[in-house]
Write a protein that holds these residues in place. Structure first.
Motif, PDB file in Angstrom:
ATOM      1  N   PRO A  22      14.542 -41.497  13.858  1.00 40.92           N
ATOM      2  CA  PRO A  22      15.900 -41.779  13.371  1.00 40.92           C
ATOM      3  C   PRO A  22      16.647 -40.493  13.039  1.00 40.92           C
ATOM      4  CG  PRO A  22      14.268 -43.134  12.234  1.00 40.92           C
ATOM      5  CD  PRO A  22      13.499 -42.104  13.000  1.00 40.92           C
ATOM      6  N   GLY A  23      17.943 -40.502  13.310  1.00 40.20           N
ATOM      7  CA  GLY A  23      18.782 -39.377  12.915  1.00 40.20           C
ATOM      8  C   GLY A  23      18.704 -38.149  13.789  1.00 40.20           C
ATOM      9  N   HIS A  24      18.044 -38.234  14.925  1.00 40.10           N
ATOM     10  CA  HIS A  24      17.925 -37.068  15.801  1.00 40.10           C
ATOM     11  C   HIS A  24      19.030 -37.002  16.849  1.00 40.10           C
ATOM     12  CE1 HIS A  24      13.829 -35.101  15.041  1.00 40.10           C
ATOM     13  NE2 HIS A  24      14.109 -35.859  14.000  1.00 40.10           N
ATOM     14  N   GLY A  25      19.941 -37.988  16.871  1.00 41.46           N
ATOM     15  CA  GLY A  25      21.097 -37.904  17.758  1.00 41.46           C
ATOM     16  C   GLY A  25      20.962 -38.655  19.060  1.00 41.46           C
ATOM     17  N   LYS A  26      20.192 -39.730  19.068  1.00 40.12           N
ATOM     18  CA  LYS A  26      20.004 -40.491  20.315  1.00 40.12           C
ATOM     19  C   LYS A  26      21.307 -41.132  20.790  1.00 40.12           C
ATOM     20  CE  LYS A  26      16.656 -43.037  18.544  1.00 40.12           C
ATOM     21  NZ  LYS A  26      16.496 -42.362  17.230  1.00 40.12           N
ATOM     22  N   SER A  27      22.091 -41.687  19.865  1.00 38.78           N
ATOM     23  CA  SER A  27      23.357 -42.331  20.248  1.00 38.78           C
ATOM     24  C   SER A  27      24.355 -41.309  20.774  1.00 38.78           C
ATOM     25  CB  SER A  27      23.950 -43.083  19.055  1.00 38.78           C
ATOM     26  OG  SER A  27      23.097 -44.109  18.617  1.00 38.78           O
ATOM     27  N   VAL A  28      24.414 -40.158  20.129  1.00 33.53           N
ATOM     28  CA  VAL A  28      25.315 -39.095  20.577  1.00 33.53           C
ATOM     29  C   VAL A  28      24.899 -38.612  21.959  1.00 33.53           C
ATOM     30  CG1 VAL A  28      26.170 -36.763  20.115  1.00 33.53           C
ATOM     31  CG2 VAL A  28      25.861 -38.382  18.232  1.00 33.53           C
ATOM     32  N   CYS A  29      23.602 -38.479  22.162  1.00 34.73           N
ATOM     33  CA  CYS A  29      23.101 -38.071  23.478  1.00 34.73           C
ATOM     34  C   CYS A  29      23.520 -39.078  24.533  1.00 34.73           C
ATOM     35  CB  CYS A  29      21.583 -37.931  23.438  1.00 34.73           C
ATOM     36  SG  CYS A  29      20.858 -37.453  25.023  1.00 34.73           S
ATOM     37  N   ALA A  30      23.427 -40.365  24.229  1.00 37.70           N
ATOM     38  CA  ALA A  30      23.831 -41.403  25.180  1.00 37.70           C
ATOM     39  C   ALA A  30      25.306 -41.277  25.534  1.00 37.70           C
ATOM     40  CB  ALA A  30      23.534 -42.782  24.603  1.00 37.70           C
ATOM     41  N   ALA A  31      26.121 -40.920  24.546  1.00 31.69           N
ATOM     42  CA  ALA A  31      27.564 -40.770  24.779  1.00 31.69           C
ATOM     43  C   ALA A  31      27.871 -39.627  25.734  1.00 31.69           C
ATOM     44  CB  ALA A  31      28.290 -40.572  23.455  1.00 31.69           C
ATOM     45  N   THR A  32      26.971 -38.651  25.844  1.00 31.16           N
ATOM     46  CA  THR A  32      27.221 -37.515  26.739  1.00 31.16           C
ATOM     47  C   THR A  32      27.123 -37.908  28.207  1.00 31.16           C
ATOM     48  OG1 THR A  32      24.894 -36.786  26.753  1.00 31.16           O
ATOM     49  CG2 THR A  32      26.348 -35.878  25.027  1.00 31.16           C
ATOM     50  N   ALA A  33      26.736 -39.145  28.497  1.00 34.47           N
ATOM     51  CA  ALA A  33      26.762 -39.616  29.883  1.00 34.47           C
ATOM     52  C   ALA A  33      28.193 -39.750  30.394  1.00 34.47           C
ATOM     53  CB  ALA A  33      26.039 -40.960  29.996  1.00 34.47           C
ATOM     54  N   SER A  34      29.154 -39.835  29.485  1.00 35.84           N
ATOM     55  CA  SER A  34      30.554 -39.979  29.873  1.00 35.84           C
ATOM     56  C   SER A  34      31.053 -38.751  30.620  1.00 35.84           C
ATOM     57  CB  SER A  34      31.421 -40.200  28.625  1.00 35.84           C
ATOM     58  OG  SER A  34      32.790 -40.121  28.957  1.00 35.84           O
ATOM     59  N   GLU A  35      31.872 -39.001  31.626  1.00 33.73           N
ATOM     60  CA  GLU A  35      32.501 -37.892  32.356  1.00 33.73           C
ATOM     61  C   GLU A  35      33.517 -37.164  31.486  1.00 33.73           C
ATOM     62  OE1 GLU A  35      34.112 -39.593  35.874  1.00 33.73           O
ATOM     63  OE2 GLU A  35      32.151 -40.107  36.742  1.00 33.73           O
ATOM     64  N   LYS A  36      33.924 -37.788  30.364  1.00 34.67           N
ATOM     65  CA  LYS A  36      34.906 -37.186  29.458  1.00 34.67           C
ATOM     66  C   LYS A  36      34.253 -36.509  28.258  1.00 34.67           C
ATOM     67  CE  LYS A  36      38.361 -40.636  30.758  1.00 34.67           C
ATOM     68  NZ  LYS A  36      39.323 -41.662  30.287  1.00 34.67           N
ATOM     69  N   SER A  37      32.930 -36.549  28.206  1.00 32.80           N
ATOM     70  CA  SER A  37      32.224 -35.930  27.087  1.00 32.80           C
ATOM     71  C   SER A  37      32.329 -34.415  27.177  1.00 32.80           C
ATOM     72  CB  SER A  37      30.755 -36.348  27.108  1.00 32.80           C
ATOM     73  OG  SER A  37      30.005 -35.599  26.190  1.00 32.80           O
ATOM     74  N   PRO A  38      32.508 -33.737  26.036  1.00 26.08           N
ATOM     75  CA  PRO A  38      32.514 -32.272  26.066  1.00 26.08           C
ATOM     76  C   PRO A  38      31.125 -31.738  26.373  1.00 26.08           C
ATOM     77  CG  PRO A  38      32.475 -33.042  23.809  1.00 26.08           C
ATOM     78  CD  PRO A  38      32.662 -34.263  24.666  1.00 26.08           C
ATOM     79  N   ASP A  39      31.055 -30.479  26.781  1.00 27.82           N
ATOM     80  CA  ASP A  39      29.751 -29.868  27.029  1.00 27.82           C
ATOM     81  C   ASP A  39      28.948 -29.753  25.734  1.00 27.82           C
ATOM     82  OD1 ASP A  39      30.285 -29.668  29.697  1.00 27.82           O
ATOM     83  OD2 ASP A  39      30.963 -27.588  29.601  1.00 27.82           O
ATOM     84  N   GLU A  40      29.658 -29.572  24.613  1.00 27.13           N
ATOM     85  CA  GLU A  40      29.019 -29.518  23.308  1.00 27.13           C
ATOM     86  C   GLU A  40      29.946 -30.127  22.265  1.00 27.13           C
ATOM     87  OE1 GLU A  40      26.435 -26.086  22.010  1.00 27.13           O
ATOM     88  OE2 GLU A  40      27.638 -25.077  23.529  1.00 27.13           O
ATOM     89  N   PHE A  41      29.356 -30.796  21.283  1.00 31.11           N
ATOM     90  CA  PHE A  41      30.138 -31.341  20.174  1.00 31.11           C
ATOM     91  C   PHE A  41      30.209 -30.288  19.073  1.00 31.11           C
ATOM     92  CE2 PHE A  41      28.696 -35.283  22.237  1.00 31.11           C
ATOM     93  CZ  PHE A  41      29.917 -35.924  22.367  1.00 31.11           C
ATOM     94  N   THR A  42      31.185 -29.417  19.185  1.00 33.93           N
ATOM     95  CA  THR A  42      31.337 -28.315  18.237  1.00 33.93           C
ATOM     96  C   THR A  42      32.496 -28.597  17.283  1.00 33.93           C
ATOM     97  OG1 THR A  42      32.844 -27.150  19.725  1.00 33.93           O
ATOM     98  CG2 THR A  42      30.483 -26.687  19.956  1.00 33.93           C
ATOM     99  N   ASP A  43      32.566 -27.812  16.197  1.00 31.55           N
ATOM    100  CA  ASP A  43      33.692 -27.919  15.277  1.00 31.55           C
ATOM    101  C   ASP A  43      34.996 -27.583  15.994  1.00 31.55           C
ATOM    102  OD1 ASP A  43      31.971 -28.599  13.260  1.00 31.55           O
ATOM    103  OD2 ASP A  43      31.817 -26.575  12.448  1.00 31.55           O
ATOM    104  N   GLU A  44      34.897 -26.673  16.977  1.00 30.21           N
ATOM    105  CA  GLU A  44      36.094 -26.293  17.728  1.00 30.21           C
ATOM    106  C   GLU A  44      36.620 -27.466  18.542  1.00 30.21           C
ATOM    107  OE1 GLU A  44      33.313 -24.570  17.563  1.00 30.21           O
ATOM    108  OE2 GLU A  44      33.958 -22.756  16.502  1.00 30.21           O
ATOM    109  N   PHE A  45      35.700 -28.233  19.148  1.00 33.05           N
ATOM    110  CA  PHE A  45      36.119 -29.405  19.918  1.00 33.05           C
ATOM    111  C   PHE A  45      36.798 -30.422  19.007  1.00 33.05           C
ATOM    112  CE2 PHE A  45      35.086 -33.823  21.051  1.00 33.05           C
ATOM    113  CZ  PHE A  45      35.804 -33.932  22.234  1.00 33.05           C
ATOM    114  N   THR A  46      36.216 -30.685  17.847  1.00 32.15           N
ATOM    115  CA  THR A  46      36.803 -31.640  16.905  1.00 32.15           C
ATOM    116  C   THR A  46      38.187 -31.191  16.469  1.00 32.15           C
ATOM    117  OG1 THR A  46      34.582 -32.189  16.120  1.00 32.15           O
ATOM    118  CG2 THR A  46      36.431 -32.875  14.745  1.00 32.15           C
TER     119      THR A  46
END
Length: 265
Positions: A22-46
């Motif tokens: 739990p809490g290791h980022g499995k859901s976030v990893c799944a979201a990176t399958a999107s063609e619109k996902s950033p290369d990294e979820f950084t503070d700069e992206f937010t």
């Protein structure tokens, strides 16, 4: 009986099962399958979102975990989702069938490119509670659970899109007695690792056999940096499986992984 070519017989899209603590980022990893996902979820992206959110609308989450995507807004993203976390009893079966119909229709229309099941472990827990009450004995209960899992998995294969199944992990030897541990190992298949999928009985073995990629996801903190990686060959006792040529350690970014597999295939 028809003879088909192995290349033509592949499912449309990639099918992957992500497991981990739990809490290791499995859901976030799944979201990176999107063609619109950033290369990294950084503070700069937010910060670039300017208070708004990037809608990863080519992904559809089928959420059996409560608040599975609650942390996405903090990362500057949102996703379409169907919340199934409040379903119980017989309702879980009918609601899941309807959700799969919606997912398939959206995939056929070209709206959805990736369907995410978050998590198969929570669906399994509801199925156990339902079939425990609906069947006469434990043998019938396990058979009913397995059959429901098989039907769900086959329906996922009919969706012309990527499919990402998220699963919790558990110690394979957590049964209370030696007989229970032996049953767990038998259900998981030959020579299991010490940490396996949190799915009941033979259904666990079914998922392990029928998913081409079973990837543990581990999050580590190095200094001030958080690193998440997928391990196609397994790591630290976690079971893994890969029918593709991948490194022992891959970045936890599915779009990049799918692109790599596409080049190798």
């Amino acid at each position: 009986m028809e003879v088909t070519n192995s290349t033509e017989n592949r499912t449309k899209g990639h099918h992957v099962l992500i497991s981990g603590p739990p809490g290791h980022g499995k859901s976030v990893c799944a979201a990176t399958a999107s063609e619109k996902s950033p290369d990294e979820f950084t503070d700069e992206f937010t910060a670039e979102q300017g208070g708004g959110l990037t809608n990863l609308d080519d992904v559809l989450f089928l959420n059996f975990d409560r608040q599975a995507t609650a942390g996405f807004a903090d990362l500057g993203i949102e996703v379409p989702e169907i919340d199934l976390s409040t379903c119980s009893g017989k309702e879980i079966i009918s609601s899941t069938k309807e959700a799969l119909k919606v997912a398939k229709a959206r995939a056929i229309e070209g709206v959805t490119k990736t369907v995410v099941v978050d998590t198969i472990s929570s669906l399994d827990a509801v199925l156990v509670a339902f079939w425990k009450e609906a069947t006469a004995n434990r043998w019938d209960m396990y058979n009913a659970i397995l059959t429901t899992h098989m039907r769900f998995a086959m329906a996922l294969k009919e969706i012309p899109a990527n499919v990402v199944v998220i699963c919790h992990a558990k110690a394979i030897n957590e049964a209370e007695d030696a007989q229970g541990r032996a049953r767990q190992k038998a259900a998981a298949g030959p020579a299991p690792a010490s940490i396996s999928l949190d799915i009941t009985g033979q259904a666990r073995g079914y998922w392990q056999r029928n998913v081409p990629l079973q990837l543990p996801l581990i999050c580590r903190t190095r200094g001030s940096r958080v690193e998440r990686h997928l391990y196609p060959s397994g790591v630290e006792g976690f079971e893994a499986k890969s029918r593709f040529k991948l490194a022992d350690k891959e970045p936890a970014h599915l779009r990049k992984l799918f692109e790599k597999i596409g080049k190798v295939a």
